[in-house]
Design a protein around this motif. Structure first.
Motif, mmCIF file in Angstrom:
data_model
loop_
_atom_site.group_PDB
_atom_site.id
_atom_site.type_symbol
_atom_site.label_atom_id
_atom_site.label_comp_id
_atom_site.label_asym_id
_atom_site.label_seq_id
_atom_site.Cartn_x
_atom_site.Cartn_y
_atom_site.Cartn_z
ATOM 1 N N LYS A 1 0.813 -1.214 0.000
ATOM 2 C CA LYS A 1 0.000 0.000 0.000
ATOM 3 C C LYS A 1 0.849 1.268 0.000
ATOM 4 O O LYS A 1 0.566 2.212 -0.747
ATOM 5 N N ASP A 2 1.901 1.325 0.824
ATOM 6 C CA ASP A 2 2.706 2.542 0.877
ATOM 7 C C ASP A 2 3.460 2.783 -0.423
ATOM 8 O O ASP A 2 3.645 3.917 -0.856
ATOM 9 N N CYS A 3 3.859 1.690 -1.083
ATOM 10 C CA CYS A 3 4.527 1.820 -2.380
ATOM 11 C C CYS A 3 3.560 2.364 -3.429
ATOM 12 O O CYS A 3 3.902 3.237 -4.231
ATOM 13 N N LEU A 4 2.322 1.862 -3.411
ATOM 14 C CA LEU A 4 1.318 2.338 -4.348
ATOM 15 C C LEU A 4 1.008 3.811 -4.124
ATOM 16 O O LEU A 4 0.867 4.592 -5.087
ATOM 17 N N GLU A 5 0.920 4.234 -2.862
ATOM 18 C CA GLU A 5 0.661 5.645 -2.565
ATOM 19 C C GLU A 5 1.794 6.532 -3.068
ATOM 20 O O GLU A 5 1.562 7.634 -3.575
ATOM 21 N N SER A 6 3.017 6.071 -2.940
ATOM 22 C CA SER A 6 4.155 6.848 -3.450
ATOM 23 C C SER A 6 4.083 6.987 -4.965
ATOM 24 O O SER A 6 4.359 8.060 -5.517
ATOM 25 N N TYR B 1 3.718 10.396 -7.208
ATOM 26 C CA TYR B 1 4.635 10.636 -8.328
ATOM 27 C C TYR B 1 3.854 10.959 -9.596
ATOM 28 O O TYR B 1 4.168 11.912 -10.326
ATOM 29 N N ARG B 2 2.807 10.164 -9.854
ATOM 30 C CA ARG B 2 1.988 10.382 -11.054
ATOM 31 C C ARG B 2 1.283 11.731 -11.001
ATOM 32 O O ARG B 2 1.262 12.475 -11.995
ATOM 33 N N SER B 3 0.715 12.078 -9.834
ATOM 34 C CA SER B 3 -0.026 13.332 -9.695
ATOM 35 C C SER B 3 0.893 14.540 -9.845
ATOM 36 O O SER B 3 0.560 15.515 -10.530
ATOM 37 N N GLN B 4 2.071 14.499 -9.232
ATOM 38 C CA GLN B 4 2.999 15.627 -9.287
ATOM 39 C C GLN B 4 3.471 15.917 -10.705
ATOM 40 O O GLN B 4 3.742 17.060 -11.055
ATOM 41 N N ARG B 5 3.547 14.873 -11.525
ATOM 42 C CA ARG B 5 4.026 15.043 -12.895
ATOM 43 C C ARG B 5 2.903 15.062 -13.912
ATOM 44 O O ARG B 5 3.146 15.128 -15.115
ATOM 45 N N ALA B 6 1.657 15.000 -13.439
ATOM 46 C CA ALA B 6 0.471 15.058 -14.303
ATOM 47 C C ALA B 6 0.553 14.013 -15.421
ATOM 48 O O ALA B 6 0.238 14.291 -16.584
ATOM 49 N N LEU B 7 0.963 12.806 -15.057
ATOM 50 C CA LEU B 7 1.056 11.723 -16.034
ATOM 51 C C LEU B 7 -0.332 11.101 -16.220
ATOM 52 O O LEU B 7 -1.042 10.827 -15.255
ATOM 53 N N GLU C 1 1.142 3.478 -17.407
ATOM 54 C CA GLU C 1 2.224 3.125 -18.326
ATOM 55 C C GLU C 1 3.266 4.238 -18.397
ATOM 56 O O GLU C 1 4.476 3.977 -18.390
ATOM 57 N N GLN C 2 2.799 5.491 -18.404
ATOM 58 C CA GLN C 2 3.735 6.604 -18.437
ATOM 59 C C GLN C 2 4.574 6.662 -17.163
ATOM 60 O O GLN C 2 5.758 7.007 -17.201
ATOM 61 N N VAL C 3 3.956 6.345 -16.021
ATOM 62 C CA VAL C 3 4.692 6.342 -14.760
ATOM 63 C C VAL C 3 5.862 5.361 -14.826
ATOM 64 O O VAL C 3 7.017 5.713 -14.540
ATOM 65 N N PHE C 4 5.569 4.150 -15.233
ATOM 66 C CA PHE C 4 6.618 3.131 -15.262
ATOM 67 C C PHE C 4 7.635 3.396 -16.367
ATOM 68 O O PHE C 4 8.839 3.150 -16.184
ATOM 69 N N GLN C 5 7.183 3.903 -17.504
ATOM 70 C CA GLN C 5 8.124 4.223 -18.578
ATOM 71 C C GLN C 5 9.106 5.308 -18.133
ATOM 72 O O GLN C 5 10.307 5.229 -18.414
ATOM 73 N N GLU C 6 8.598 6.319 -17.414
ATOM 74 C CA GLU C 6 9.467 7.391 -16.947
ATOM 75 C C GLU C 6 10.443 6.882 -15.900
ATOM 76 O O GLU C 6 11.634 7.221 -15.923
ATOM 77 N N LEU C 7 9.954 6.046 -14.973
ATOM 78 C CA LEU C 7 10.839 5.501 -13.945
ATOM 79 C C LEU C 7 11.907 4.585 -14.553
ATOM 80 O O LEU C 7 13.066 4.625 -14.144
ATOM 81 N N LEU C 8 11.511 3.774 -15.526
ATOM 82 C CA LEU C 8 12.465 2.895 -16.177
ATOM 83 C C LEU C 8 13.499 3.686 -16.968
ATOM 84 O O LEU C 8 14.691 3.354 -16.977
ATOM 85 N N ALA C 9 13.045 4.756 -17.634
ATOM 86 C CA ALA C 9 13.981 5.604 -18.373
ATOM 87 C C ALA C 9 14.989 6.258 -17.427
ATOM 88 O O ALA C 9 16.195 6.347 -17.708
ATOM 89 N N THR C 10 14.494 6.719 -16.258
ATOM 90 C CA THR C 10 15.382 7.322 -15.268
ATOM 91 C C THR C 10 16.380 6.302 -14.726
ATOM 92 O O THR C 10 17.564 6.590 -14.581
#
Length: 213
Positions: A178-183, A187-193, A197-206
């Motif tokens: 649950k805490d991982c999902l909230e984080s 992350y998604r909200s702050q970056r307006a993703l 899929e965009q969340v994971f693509q951005e994290l993987l790219a980073t």
């Protein structure tokens, strides 16, 4: 004692199930051709990973289950796949039934992770039977199914893949703490993703960029 012989004859996805389900064809034979009134059948299904060869790309996907390939001689142990129960109607001689087996796509479950890692070939399964058979030509009696009754079956990998594609077309899911999902939500909200899929693509790219430093 009633002598039953079990044989798995095939497997296919259940097309109308509420959740992912495989139907395994079972042929049951009573060798003495005594009338069988019914069977309360239980089945435990195990995966026997040591009974197949693995492609290089499959080896790379199975490290979380079996460790380094150098250890596989001791780590390729049988693993639990599923339990299933069914009431078999009466018959004399031989009958064919479908055994429904609910499945999961949860990659935290060892069997699903194993299936997901395979690209082709066959999955070695062992069916272990138990339960009660109700029989009798001039009366009615109940007998246990001996624990040694079993059947091996090589299920084509593409049967599993077809089932998953029917229930989860071009998609999948992960179970997260649950805490991982909230984080991740923050992350998604702050970056307006707009999508996960965009969340994971951005994290993987980073992560890829950091790994290249």
């Amino acid at each position: 004692m009633t002598d039953l012989h079990f044989e798995c004859t095939g497997a296919r996805p259940e097309p109308f199930g509420a959740s992912p389900t495989l139907l395994f064809g079972l042929r049951i034979e009573e060798s003495d051709h005594q009338p069988v009134h019914a069977i309360a059948l239980r089945c435990q299904i195990r995966i026997e990973p040591v009974r197949r060869q693995y492609e290089p790309e499959e080896v790379g996907m199975l490290g979380d289950l079996f460790g380094e390939p150098s250890r596989w001689s001791s780590t390729l142990k049988p693993m639990q796949f599923a339990h299933s129960s069914i009431t078999v109607p009466g018959f004399t001689g031989t009958t064919d039934i479908d055994l429904p087996v609910p499945c999961t796509y949860d990659t935290e479950v060892a069997s699903a992770s194993y299936f997901r890692a395979l690209s082709r070939g066959e999955i070695p399964l062992l069916f272990l039977f138990s339960g009660t058979v109700f029989t009798g030509r001039n009366g009615f009696r109940a007998e246990p199914i001996p624990w040694h009754k079993e059947s091996s079956y090589l299920m084509p990998v593409d049967v599993w893949q077809q089932m998953i594609e029917e229930y989860f077309p071009n998609s999948g899911w992960l179970r997260l703490r649950k805490d991982c999902l909230e984080s991740l939500r923050r992350y998604r909200s702050q970056r307006a993703l707009s999508s996960w899929e965009q969340v994971f693509q951005e994290l993987l790219a980073t992560a890829g960029a950091k790994g290249g430093d």
